[in-house]
Design an enzyme around this catalytic site. Structure first.
Site, PDB file in Angstrom:
ATOM      1  N   LEU A  87     -30.140 -16.010  -0.687  1.00 13.68           N
ATOM      2  CA  LEU A  87     -30.451 -15.400  -1.970  1.00 13.68           C
ATOM      3  C   LEU A  87     -29.269 -14.524  -2.698  1.00 13.68           C
ATOM      4  O   LEU A  87     -28.382 -14.083  -1.676  1.00 13.68           O
ATOM      5  CB  LEU A  87     -31.386 -14.440  -1.669  1.00 13.68           C
ATOM      6  CG  LEU A  87     -32.877 -14.963  -1.198  1.00 13.68           C
ATOM      7  CD1 LEU A  87     -33.114 -14.677  -0.019  1.00 13.68           C
ATOM      8  CD2 LEU A  87     -33.955 -14.362  -2.196  1.00 13.68           C
ATOM      9  N   CYS A  88     -29.027 -14.642  -3.890  1.00 10.44           N
ATOM     10  CA  CYS A  88     -28.242 -13.879  -4.624  1.00 10.44           C
ATOM     11  C   CYS A  88     -29.083 -12.643  -5.051  1.00 10.44           C
ATOM     12  O   CYS A  88     -29.841 -12.824  -6.133  1.00 10.44           O
ATOM     13  CB  CYS A  88     -27.796 -14.478  -5.665  1.00 10.44           C
ATOM     14  SG  CYS A  88     -26.413 -13.606  -6.716  1.00 10.44           S
TER      15      CYS A  88
END
Length: 150
Positions: A87-88
Site C-alpha cells: 500500500l501507498c
C-alpha cells in the site's frame, strides 16, 4: 520470550477483540505473534462493498516505533495499492506514529478504500480510471470484489 513489541501486539490484539471496529478483523498467527492475518470488508456505498479482502501484516522488533509491513493478499484494483499488494498509505510511511495500533491501521486502510488518493498513485491505471473514467474504474473494482469471494 516477551519483548516490548510482542507485549504491545498482545495489547493490540486484546483491544481488537474487546472493541472490534466495524468491517475489520485481525489475528496473529498461532505460531508467530509478529505475523497477523487481517480481513477488511469493503465499505458500504463504495465499489468495494461486499468484498472480503485479506491482508498480511508483518511486524518486527521496532514496532510500535516503526510501522509494520502491510500487504493485500487478495487481488486489489485501487489507486493506492501496488500490483504486489503493498500500500501507498501515509501512516505506513512518513506519517507513522507509535500511537497507531492494529485497529487504527486496518481502519485507515478501510477508509482508503472508501476515499482513494489518486494524486499519490501506486497503480497508475487505477488512478487514471478513477479520475477520468469512473464507470470503468467501478467495473474493474467490482471484478476484484467478486474474486474476493473465492
Amino acid at each position: 520470550m516477551s519483548t516490548p513489541s510482542k507485549r504491545r501486539l498482545m495489547r493490540d490484539f486484546r483491544r481488537l477483540q474487546l472493541d472490534p471496529p466495524s468491517g475489520i478483523s485481525g489475528t496473529p498467527c498461532a505460531e508467530n505473534i509478529m505475523i497477523w492475518n487481517a480481513v477488511i470488508f469493503g465499505p458500504v456505498d463504495t465499489p468495494f462493498e461486499d468484498g472480503t479482502f485479506k491482508l498480511i501484516m508483518t511486524f518486527d522488533e521496532t514496532y510500535p516505533n516503526k510501522p509494520p509491513t502491510v500487504k493485500f493478499i487478495s487481488e486489489m484494483f485501487h489507486p493506492n495499492v501496488y500490483a504486489n499488494g503493498e500500500l501507498c498509505l501515509d501512516i505506513l510511511q512518513n506519517r507513522w506514529s507509535p500511537t497507531y495500533d492494529v485497529a487504527a491501521i486496518l481502519t485507515s486502510i478501510q477508509s482508503l478504500l472508501h476515499d482513494p488518493n489518486p494524486n499519490s498513485p501506486a497503480n497508475a491505471e487505477a488512478a487514471s480510471l478513477y479520475r477520468e473514467n469512473r464507470r470503468e474504474y467501478v467495473r474493474r473494482v467490482r471484478e476484484t470484489v467478486e474474486k474476493s469471494w473465492v
